[in-house]
Design a protein around this motif. Structure first.
Motif, mmCIF file in Angstrom:
data_model
loop_
_atom_site.group_PDB
_atom_site.id
_atom_site.type_symbol
_atom_site.label_atom_id
_atom_site.label_comp_id
_atom_site.label_asym_id
_atom_site.label_seq_id
_atom_site.Cartn_x
_atom_site.Cartn_y
_atom_site.Cartn_z
ATOM 1 N N ARG A 177 0.828 -1.194 0.000
ATOM 2 C CA ARG A 177 0.000 0.000 0.000
ATOM 3 C C ARG A 177 0.869 1.253 0.000
ATOM 4 O O ARG A 177 1.823 1.367 0.761
ATOM 5 N N GLU A 178 0.544 2.192 -0.864
ATOM 6 C CA GLU A 178 1.248 3.471 -0.927
ATOM 7 C C GLU A 178 0.751 4.365 0.200
ATOM 8 O O GLU A 178 -0.446 4.640 0.308
ATOM 9 N N GLU A 179 1.665 4.831 1.058
ATOM 10 C CA GLU A 179 1.277 5.625 2.221
ATOM 11 C C GLU A 179 0.920 7.067 1.863
ATOM 12 O O GLU A 179 0.238 7.749 2.630
ATOM 13 N N ARG A 180 1.391 7.542 0.719
ATOM 14 C CA ARG A 180 1.084 8.916 0.320
ATOM 15 C C ARG A 180 -0.199 8.960 -0.508
ATOM 16 O O ARG A 180 -0.335 8.200 -1.465
ATOM 17 N N PRO A 181 -1.123 9.850 -0.173
ATOM 18 C CA PRO A 181 -2.238 10.069 -1.100
ATOM 19 C C PRO A 181 -1.689 10.629 -2.414
ATOM 20 O O PRO A 181 -0.746 11.439 -2.404
ATOM 21 N N VAL A 196 -6.417 1.210 -7.416
ATOM 22 C CA VAL A 196 -6.171 2.644 -7.319
ATOM 23 C C VAL A 196 -7.530 3.324 -7.269
ATOM 24 O O VAL A 196 -8.329 3.183 -8.202
ATOM 25 N N THR A 197 -7.802 4.060 -6.190
ATOM 26 C CA THR A 197 -9.165 4.532 -5.975
ATOM 27 C C THR A 197 -9.267 6.057 -5.922
ATOM 28 O O THR A 197 -8.866 6.679 -4.944
ATOM 29 N N PRO A 198 -9.827 6.650 -6.972
ATOM 30 C CA PRO A 198 -10.189 8.072 -6.924
ATOM 31 C C PRO A 198 -11.540 8.215 -6.223
ATOM 32 O O PRO A 198 -12.041 7.264 -5.628
ATOM 33 N N GLY A 199 -12.120 9.414 -6.295
ATOM 34 C CA GLY A 199 -13.403 9.612 -5.642
ATOM 35 C C GLY A 199 -13.288 9.588 -4.128
ATOM 36 O O GLY A 199 -14.220 9.191 -3.431
ATOM 37 N N ILE A 200 -12.127 10.015 -3.610
ATOM 38 C CA ILE A 200 -11.912 10.032 -2.156
ATOM 39 C C ILE A 200 -12.248 11.427 -1.637
ATOM 40 O O ILE A 200 -11.729 12.434 -2.135
ATOM 41 N N ASP A 233 -5.129 0.231 -2.410
ATOM 42 C CA ASP A 233 -3.661 0.308 -2.415
ATOM 43 C C ASP A 233 -3.169 1.737 -2.619
ATOM 44 O O ASP A 233 -2.095 2.106 -2.137
ATOM 45 N N TYR A 234 -3.925 2.534 -3.356
ATOM 46 C CA TYR A 234 -3.622 3.942 -3.597
ATOM 47 C C TYR A 234 -4.939 4.714 -3.531
ATOM 48 O O TYR A 234 -5.974 4.207 -3.968
ATOM 49 N N ILE A 235 -4.886 5.934 -3.011
ATOM 50 C CA ILE A 235 -6.038 6.824 -3.123
ATOM 51 C C ILE A 235 -5.622 8.065 -3.903
ATOM 52 O O ILE A 235 -4.475 8.510 -3.817
ATOM 53 N N VAL A 236 -6.557 8.596 -4.677
ATOM 54 C CA VAL A 236 -6.317 9.791 -5.481
ATOM 55 C C VAL A 236 -7.248 10.886 -4.971
ATOM 56 O O VAL A 236 -8.460 10.701 -4.907
ATOM 57 N N VAL A 237 -6.659 12.018 -4.594
ATOM 58 C CA VAL A 237 -7.424 13.136 -4.034
ATOM 59 C C VAL A 237 -7.077 14.406 -4.795
ATOM 60 O O VAL A 237 -5.894 14.733 -4.960
#
Length: 230
Positions: free
Chosen positions: A2-6, A174-178, A203-207
């Motif tokens: 998991r990537e710790e950085r948004p 990889v999840t946008p919509g956060i 695993d990743y969030i996109v903000v």
């Protein structure tokens, strides 16, 4: 892993806007940023080289979707940019995705867009004539991306558990919509908070807007990062 950085979506119309935005962050803060179509088409590869030169990780979100040979040729160019992750559309099919992965190799992670988080089930059935649920469509696209040898998919956090069960635990989501709790959802339909995305297995969030439109982007970023890692 998991990537710790948004991942920050740099949805800006100009190079100067991005430079001004980055002024809010210390030089030693190495970010993971997303370059989308608007920004890339406005500036070109120069923006990738600039951000890589500052030490930032790059998610190049161009959503390639064309005949296999064309996508293969385009990916052979993008792979030379030093990017960390790039997208194709799963709707392009297994052959298209496979050709993209073959030419990209291990130069960057390749993930496929399933259904956009702005797509409702009504939209999908009406415009795409896919007469299933959104979740069934997304899981099917994920299986096809896995079959093509891709590293993962872009999806709503609401679909992560289903995708992991249908593919593999290490298949990236990889999840946008956060959106942080209480913030406006804008044009997104299938959203989740950073904490919920963590719990569900993203695993990743996109903000984007909650950070880039914040009065203090540095504070907003660290609050979301804290929530994501809590």
């Amino acid at each position: 892993m998991r990537e710790e950085r948004p991942i920050i979506a740099l949805d800006f119309p100009s190079f100067d806007d991005v430079k001004d935005f980055l002024e809010h962050f210390p030089e030693d803060e190495k970010l993971y940023v997303k370059i989308g179509m608007e920004f890339f088409y406005a500036i070109g590869p120069e923006i990738v080289h600039y951000l890589k030169g500052l030490g930032h990780s790059i998610f190049l979100d161009l959503k390639l979707h064309d005949i296999p040979n064309t996508v293969r040729s385009a990916m052979s160019v993008l792979g030379t940019f030093g990017i960390d992750m790039v997208t194709v559309h799963a709707a392009g099919g297994v052959e298209m995705m496979s050709e993209a992965k073959k030419v990209l190799g291990n130069q960057a992670k390749l993930v496929a867009v399933t259904q956009l988080t702005s797509t409702s089930e009504e939209d999908m059935r009406d415009c795409q004539n896919i007469q299933t649920t959104v979740q069934e469509s997304v899981v099917n696209y994920a299986r096809k991306a896995k079959e093509a040898g891709l590293d993962g998919v872009v999806c709503s956090a609401q679909e992560v558990e289903l995708i992991k069960a249908a593919t593999a635990a290490d298949f990236l989501c990889v999840t946008p919509g956060i959106r942080p709790a209480g913030s406006a959802i804008g044009d997104q339909k299938r959203v989740m908070t950073p904490q919920e995305a963590h719990q569900i297995g993203s695993d990743y969030i996109v903000v984007g807007r909650p950070i880039i439109q914040a009065a203090n982007p540095w504070d907003a970023y660290h609050e979301i990062k804290k929530q994501w890692n809590s």
